[in-house]
Every structure is written in C-alpha cells, then in structure tokens.
Write a protein that holds these residues in place. Structure first.
Motif: not given
Length: 129
Positions: A68-76, A99-111, A113-119
């Motif tokens: 899915t487009a919502d498989n994430l690694l998040v770096f703070y 654009a993030s699948y979950n719009p929450y991450w677009d508020q303060l983040g930048c997403t 996508e890696d070559p395998d589709g993970y974000r």
C-alpha cells in the motif's frame, strides 16, 4: 537495556535502493554481503543510531512492491535547517516528493517513495509521545 532495531525487507533492485537510502536520504552503508546463502544485501543507518535498515535480494525470489501507499518509515527532524537539508539532498539525488496517502504527513513533512513503492516521511517535528 534498550533494544536495537533492524528493519529488514527484500527488494528486486539493491542498486536503486542504495541510491535512494544512501545517496538521497544520507544513511551510511554499514555493511554489505554477496552470495550469503543465496542472498545479497546491504545494511544502512547511522553508526551511533540504535537502528538500521537491511535490504536483501535473492535472485530466485521476486520481492515485488509495497502493498500500500501507507507503508512508511518516518524520520523526525525537528531542526528546520536540518530538515530542509534532508529534503534538498533527496531532490538533488533525483527524488521528487509525493503526496502522502494520509494527509497528516503533508502538514509538517515531506514524503518520498523508494524504488519499491515504500515511502519515507521526513517530518519537520520532534517525536513527542
């Protein structure tokens, strides 16, 4: 004791992931192996961090893409200048934000996508629980 974390996943394209995670994201190549019981792989992270990412490739076993487009690694990254450097490094390496699948991450983040589709989300905030 605090456990150390390894996130491991297979890929069909180690060179492309190296370009994304090492060259774009700025992680250090900590170790690599070839032909180990039929697997090639690389570990990436920061030498002092309690985590690293391991990507493996087994030629006879297709790994496929993210489910899915919502498989994430998040770096703070709470420091605005460091966050901007990280975003600029990704763009300079040829990776455009998505654009993030979950719009929450677009508020303060930048997403990205890696070559395998993970974000990966570069979140301009402190990790506060």
């Amino acid at each position: 004791m605090i456990a150390k974390l390894r996130v491991a996943r297979p890929t069909d394209n180690l060179p492309a992931l190296l370009r994304f995670y090492r060259d774009g994201l700025g992680l250090t190549e900590l170790a690599a192996f070839t032909g180990h019981n039929g697997f090639d792989g690389v570990m990436l992270g920061h030498p002092q961090a309690p985590y690293h990412l391991e990507f493996t490739h087994q030629p006879s076993h297709p790994a496929g893409r993210a489910p899915t487009a919502d498989n994430l690694l998040v770096f703070y990254l709470p420091n605005a200048a460091e966050w901007q450097q990280a975003v600029d490094r990704m763009r300079a390496a040829g990776f455009a934000p998505v654009a993030s699948y979950n719009p929450y991450w677009d508020q303060l983040g930048c997403t990205f996508e890696d070559p395998d589709g993970y974000r990966v989300v570069l979140q301009r905030a402190a990790w506060a629980l």
